[in-house]
Design an enzyme around this catalytic site. Structure first.
Site: not given
Ligand code: PEP
Length: 247
Positions: A11, A94, A9, A96, A170, A164, A210
Site C-alpha cells: 500500500k 483493490h 501489498n 481501497e 486491515g 478480499e 487480515s
Molecule cells: C490488502 O490490502 O489487500 C489486505 C488484505 O490487507 P490486510 O492484510 O492488512 O487486511
C-alpha cells in the site's frame, strides 16, 4: 496442480530506503519457499526493489497500472514504465482504489486488458463490503465484479484473482477458512460457467483480508484457496516470511 502464490501489498508504506531494508531482511527468510512470492510496492520503491530482489525468488509487483499507453493522464503510471523497471505483477481493482479513488468495474476492466496486452500479470481484487454481506448480496456483487471486470479476457494463463472481503481488510477480522473457501468456490464455479472448466481448474484465486502467521496455514489448507494477498503483515519480514512458509 495450481502453484500457491503469496503476494504482499505494501500500500502507501515504506520509503525507498525502508523498502531496501525490508527486502534485505526478507530475502534469506523466503529462500526455500514453495509458493511463488511477490511484493507489490509503491511506484517510488520499484526501482530500488528491483535491485534488492536480484538473485532471490521474490518477484516484483506494482499496485496499479494505467489503462492507456501514454499521454495526458496526470498521476498515472503506464504498463511500459512498469515493464522497463522489470515489474512482473500488478494489483488491479483493490477495494481501497474502488472506495477512495472511484475505481469501477469498467475501469478495472480497462486496466486489466491493458496489463494483459503488455504481459503484466494482473492480480484482480474482488470482494463484498460488510453492508453487502449483511444484506446477503455477496454473490451478486462478486458476479458483477467478475463478469464486468473480466469482460473480454481470452487468455487466463497469467491472471490471478484475489477474493478480499472488504470488511476483513486491515480490520483484524478474517473470514473463517471454511467461509473463504466456500466463497472462493462460488467464484470458481462462476468462472467455470462463464469461461469454461479448463480456465476454472487452472486459475489461481487468493484470499486476502487480515491474513497473518497465525491463520495462514488453516486458510492455505483449503481446497479452493491458492494463496494470499497480504497487507499489514507484509510490512514485517518475519510475519510475511512466516505466511510464505506456512507449512
Ligand atoms: C490488502 O490490502 O489487500 C489486505 C488484505 O490487507 P490486510 O492484510 O492488512 O487486511
Amino acid at each position: 496442480m495450481r502453484k500457491p502464490i503469496i503476494a504482499g501489498n505494501w500500500k502507501m508504506n515504506k520509503t525507498a530506503k525502508q523498502a531496501e531494508e525490508l527486502i534485505n531482511q526478507l530475502k534469506p527468510l523466503v529462500s526455500k519457499s514453495k509458493p511463488e512470492v511477490v511484493i507489490c510496492v509503491p511506484y517510488t520503491d520499484l526501482w530500488v526493489a528491483k535491485q534488492a530482489i536480484a538473485g532471490s525468488k521474490i518477484k516484483l509487483g506494482a499496485e496499479n497500472v494505467a489503462w492507456a499507453d501514454s499521454g495526458a493522464f496526470t498521476g498515472e503510471i503506464s504498463a511500459e514504465m512498469l515493464k522497463e523497471i522489470g515489474v512482473e505483477y500488478v494489483i488491479i481493482g483493490h477495494s481501497e482504489r474502488r472506495q477512495y479513488f472511484g475505481e469501477t468495474d469498467k475501469t478495472v476492466n480497462m486496466r486489466l486488458l491493458q496489463a494483459l496486452k503488455n504481459d503484466l500479470k494482473p492480480i484482480v481484487c474482488v470482494g463484498e463490503t460488510l453492508e453487502e454481506r449483511e444484506k446477503n448480496r455477496t454473490k451478486k456483487v462478486l458476479k458483477k465484479q467478475i463478469l464486468e471486470g473480466l469482460n473480454g479476457v481470452t487468455d487466463f494463463t497469467n491472471l490471478v484473482i484475489a477474493y478480499e472481503p472488504v470488511w476483513a481488510i486491515g480490520t483484524g477480522k478474517t473470514a473463517t477458512a471454511e467461509d473463504a473457501n466456500k466463497t472462493i468456490g462460488y467464484i470458481r464455479s462462476l468462472i467455470r460457467k462463464t469461461f469454461g472448466a479448463d480456465v476454472a481448474k487452472a486459475l489461481r484465486i487468493q484470499y486476502g483480508g487480515s491474513m497473518k502467521p497465525s491463520n495462514a496455514k488453516e486458510l492455505m489448507a483449503m481446497r479452493n484457496i491458492d494463496g494470499g494477498l497480504i497487507g499489514g503483515a507484509a510490512l514485517k519480514a518475519e510475519d510475511f516470511a512466516s505466511i510464505v512458509n506456512y507449512k
